[in-house]
Enzyme design. Structure first.
Site, PDB file in Angstrom:
ATOM      1  N   HIS A  64       0.857  -1.190   0.000  1.00 44.55           N
ATOM      2  CA  HIS A  64       0.000   0.000   0.000  1.00 44.55           C
ATOM      3  C   HIS A  64       0.896   1.244   0.000  1.00 44.55           C
ATOM      4  O   HIS A  64       1.924   1.254   0.683  1.00 44.55           O
ATOM      5  CB  HIS A  64      -0.872  -0.021   1.266  1.00 44.55           C
ATOM      6  CG  HIS A  64      -2.106   0.814   1.194  1.00 44.55           C
ATOM      7  ND1 HIS A  64      -2.077   2.183   1.022  1.00 44.55           N
ATOM      8  CD2 HIS A  64      -3.414   0.480   1.282  1.00 44.55           C
ATOM      9  CE1 HIS A  64      -3.309   2.648   1.015  1.00 44.55           C
ATOM     10  NE2 HIS A  64      -4.139   1.655   1.165  1.00 44.55           N
ATOM     11  N   GLY A 108       0.298  -4.903   1.759  1.00 42.21           N
ATOM     12  CA  GLY A 108      -0.887  -5.142   0.931  1.00 42.21           C
ATOM     13  C   GLY A 108      -0.560  -5.862  -0.360  1.00 42.21           C
ATOM     14  O   GLY A 108      -1.388  -6.580  -0.909  1.00 42.21           O
ATOM     15  N   TYR A 138      -5.279  -4.677  10.488  1.00 41.00           N
ATOM     16  CA  TYR A 138      -5.641  -5.258   9.188  1.00 41.00           C
ATOM     17  C   TYR A 138      -7.132  -5.578   9.179  1.00 41.00           C
ATOM     18  O   TYR A 138      -7.821  -5.463  10.192  1.00 41.00           O
ATOM     19  CB  TYR A 138      -4.789  -6.509   8.907  1.00 41.00           C
ATOM     20  CG  TYR A 138      -4.455  -6.589   7.432  1.00 41.00           C
ATOM     21  CD1 TYR A 138      -3.626  -5.626   6.855  1.00 41.00           C
ATOM     22  CD2 TYR A 138      -4.997  -7.547   6.618  1.00 41.00           C
ATOM     23  CE1 TYR A 138      -3.348  -5.653   5.494  1.00 41.00           C
ATOM     24  CE2 TYR A 138      -4.709  -7.587   5.251  1.00 41.00           C
ATOM     25  CZ  TYR A 138      -3.898  -6.631   4.706  1.00 41.00           C
ATOM     26  OH  TYR A 138      -3.633  -6.645   3.356  1.00 41.00           O
TER      27      TYR A 138
HETATM   28  C1  LCV Z   1       5.031   4.663  -0.407  1.00 44.23           C
HETATM   29  C2  LCV Z   1       7.196   3.874  -0.645  1.00 44.23           C
HETATM   30  C3  LCV Z   1       6.812   2.634  -0.108  1.00 44.23           C
HETATM   31  C4  LCV Z   1       5.440   2.471   0.282  1.00 44.23           C
HETATM   32  N1  LCV Z   1       4.602   3.513   0.127  1.00 44.23           N
HETATM   33  O1  LCV Z   1      14.107   1.724  -1.131  1.00 44.23           O
HETATM   34  O2  LCV Z   1       0.297  -4.394   5.219  1.00 44.23           O
HETATM   35  S1  LCV Z   1      -0.044  -3.126   5.821  1.00 44.23           S
HETATM   36  O3  LCV Z   1      -1.221  -3.225   6.673  1.00 44.23           O
HETATM   37  O4  LCV Z   1       1.076  -2.519   6.464  1.00 44.23           O
HETATM   38  C5  LCV Z   1      -0.477  -2.041   4.489  1.00 44.23           C
HETATM   39  C6  LCV Z   1      -1.087  -0.788   5.010  1.00 44.23           C
HETATM   40  C7  LCV Z   1       0.740  -1.790   3.639  1.00 44.23           C
HETATM   41  O5  LCV Z   1       0.875  -2.370   2.582  1.00 44.23           O
HETATM   42  O6  LCV Z   1       1.599  -0.847   4.130  1.00 44.23           O
HETATM   43  C8  LCV Z   1       2.852  -0.740   3.359  1.00 44.23           C
HETATM   44  C9  LCV Z   1       3.764  -1.867   3.828  1.00 44.23           C
HETATM   45  N2  LCV Z   1       5.035  -1.779   3.087  1.00 44.23           N
HETATM   46  C10 LCV Z   1       6.250  -1.724   3.744  1.00 44.23           C
HETATM   47  O7  LCV Z   1       6.353  -1.804   4.959  1.00 44.23           O
HETATM   48  C11 LCV Z   1       7.488  -1.570   2.844  1.00 44.23           C
HETATM   49  C12 LCV Z   1       8.013  -0.109   2.990  1.00 44.23           C
HETATM   50  N3  LCV Z   1       9.165   0.064   2.134  1.00 44.23           N
HETATM   51  C13 LCV Z   1      10.378  -0.431   2.527  1.00 44.23           C
HETATM   52  O8  LCV Z   1      10.509  -1.124   3.530  1.00 44.23           O
HETATM   53  C14 LCV Z   1      11.497  -0.175   1.577  1.00 44.23           C
HETATM   54  O9  LCV Z   1      11.120   0.853   0.685  1.00 44.23           O
HETATM   55  C15 LCV Z   1      11.835  -1.422   0.710  1.00 44.23           C
HETATM   56  C16 LCV Z   1      12.424  -2.521   1.599  1.00 44.23           C
HETATM   57  C17 LCV Z   1      10.563  -1.929  -0.005  1.00 44.23           C
HETATM   58  C18 LCV Z   1      12.841  -0.988  -0.365  1.00 44.23           C
HETATM   59  O10 LCV Z   1      13.907  -0.349   0.310  1.00 44.23           O
HETATM   60  P1  LCV Z   1      14.942   0.497  -0.550  1.00 44.23           P
HETATM   61  O11 LCV Z   1      15.955   0.973   0.409  1.00 44.23           O
HETATM   62  O12 LCV Z   1      15.345  -0.291  -1.748  1.00 44.23           O
HETATM   63  P2  LCV Z   1      13.610   2.996  -0.297  1.00 44.23           P
HETATM   64  O13 LCV Z   1      13.113   2.594   1.026  1.00 44.23           O
HETATM   65  O14 LCV Z   1      14.643   4.054  -0.382  1.00 44.23           O
HETATM   66  O15 LCV Z   1      12.322   3.449  -1.154  1.00 44.23           O
HETATM   67  C19 LCV Z   1      12.482   4.121  -2.415  1.00 44.23           C
HETATM   68  C20 LCV Z   1      11.338   5.103  -2.511  1.00 44.23           C
HETATM   69  O16 LCV Z   1      10.096   4.393  -2.510  1.00 44.23           O
HETATM   70  C21 LCV Z   1       9.283   4.884  -1.459  1.00 44.23           C
HETATM   71  C22 LCV Z   1      10.247   5.418  -0.413  1.00 44.23           C
HETATM   72  O17 LCV Z   1       9.564   6.356   0.407  1.00 44.23           O
HETATM   73  C23 LCV Z   1      11.279   6.021  -1.299  1.00 44.23           C
HETATM   74  O18 LCV Z   1      10.717   7.226  -1.777  1.00 44.23           O
HETATM   75  P3  LCV Z   1      11.696   8.536  -1.843  1.00 44.23           P
HETATM   76  O19 LCV Z   1      12.722   8.179  -2.890  1.00 44.23           O
HETATM   77  O20 LCV Z   1      10.760   9.629  -2.221  1.00 44.23           O
HETATM   78  O21 LCV Z   1      12.275   8.667  -0.443  1.00 44.23           O
HETATM   79  N4  LCV Z   1       8.484   3.813  -0.909  1.00 44.23           N
HETATM   80  C24 LCV Z   1       8.906   2.594  -0.579  1.00 44.23           C
HETATM   81  N5  LCV Z   1       7.902   1.874  -0.069  1.00 44.23           N
HETATM   82  N6  LCV Z   1       4.967   1.345   0.739  1.00 44.23           N
HETATM   83  N7  LCV Z   1       6.322   4.938  -0.833  1.00 44.23           N
END
Ligand code: LCV
Length: 259
Positions: A64, A108, A138
């Site tokens: 999400h 999600g 959730y």
């Molecule tokens: C918006 C993002 C996101 C993102 N949204 O790259 O399951 S529930 O109930 O929680 C539900 C509500 C849900 O689905 O919630 C989301 C759950 N997802 C996560 O917890 C994953 C969050 N993301 C991360 O942990 C990391 O981004 C990963 C491991 C996926 C990749 O890490 P990496 O170091 O390769 P970055 O974190 O630097 O992310 C690159 C860009 O993508 C955005 C993040 O904010 C960043 O944007 P900026 O370049 O503007 O800083 N991004 C990543 N995930 N879910 N935006």
């Protein structure tokens, strides 16, 4: 710039998530494009559909779009939430939807993968459900997806730990139908889709809807009960049902007409 790339090959539909800068986060906009693609494929009687990430992506989808989660004191995953609309669109698609996974799957997007009919992943695939990381409640239908697929103990571990389940274990616990080497992933997935495309699409669409009804049928809501009764009534009101009973009593083979 489209957030998904779509193509049809041998009547198999491919939808490729394509927003690498945001790790394919399932934003309203991206979800809308996927739902539109499914609507277009349905109109063209395209089946099966393969949902995939770009070649070599480290993240299949980050789940999400966290930036779109509502502020406090509002249900973050209500019925009208775009992710929920996407999950229903996949469930309702009248053909197999196959998730082809290279890379990590989060939140999600893990529910999305588990809502697909078949999941084929390679050695880079991993799966994490993360509400516990966001202190987010959730929803029941999402939890049911995990219970139905994995059983209580694995589903609880995934929700309570929010830890990724890596590819090998993902196959063992039932997230993956098949674990395939990354250089064979597209070929394996395409071959399975091609075999399914030769089967009766009518039978598959009705069997898929029965899976949807039965998998969501506990506890049995009034709406589900009435829908199942309506289907059953079509049979027990039919000539064939009468013929089946009469032929047994007259000790002869039945002559069914399909009505
Ligand atoms: C918006 C993002 C996101 C993102 N949204 O790259 O399951 S529930 O109930 O929680 C539900 C509500 C849900 O689905 O919630 C989301 C759950 N997802 C996560 O917890 C994953 C969050 N993301 C991360 O942990 C990391 O981004 C990963 C491991 C996926 C990749 O890490 P990496 O170091 O390769 P970055 O974190 O630097 O992310 C690159 C860009 O993508 C955005 C993040 O904010 C960043 O944007 P900026 O370049 O503007 O800083 N991004 C990543 N995930 N879910 N935006």
């Amino acid at each position: 710039m489209p957030l998904v790339n779509c193509e049809v090959t041998d009547n198999i539909g491919f939808i490729c998530l394509n927003n690498p800068t945001k790790k394919n986060a399932l934003s309203h906009e991206m979800v809308q494009e996927i739902v539109e693609a499914l609507k277009d494929f349905k109109g063209r009687k395209v089946s099966p559909v393969v949902l995939r990430g770009p070649d070599g992506c480290a993240v299949w989808s980050a789940g999400h779009d966290i930036k779109e989660l509502p502020e406090a004191r509002r249900d973050p995953l209500g019925y009208q939430d775009s992710l929920e609309k996407l999950l229903r669109a996949v469930q309702k698609y009248p053909g197999p939807v196959i998730a082809m996974v290279h890379g990590s799957v989060w939140g999600g997007a893990c529910d999305l993968v588990m809502t697909c009919d078949i999941v084929i992943g390679d050695e880079t695939s991993s799966f994490a459900i993360t509400p516990a990381k966001l202190a987010l409640p959730y929803n029941a239908s999402g939890i049911l997806h995990f219970i139905n697929r994995l059983g209580l103990n694995i589903a609880k571990e995934m929700f309570f730990s929010a830890d990724p389940i890596m590819a090998e274990r993902a196959e063992r616990v039932g997230i993956l139908n098949h674990l395939v080497a990354s250089d064979k992933l597209l070929e394996f997935t395409t071959n399975m889709a091609k075999r399914m495309a030769t089967r009766s699409s009518l039978a598959i669409s009705v069997i898929k809807e029965q899976f949807n009804i039965l998998a969501g049928a506990h506890p049995m809501s009034p709406d589900v009960f009435e829908r199942i009764q309506g289907l059953r009534r079509q049979v027990y009101d039919s000539h064939d049902y009468e013929e089946g009973v009469r032929s047994f009593l007259e000790k002869r083979a039945p002559v069914f007409k399909g009505e």
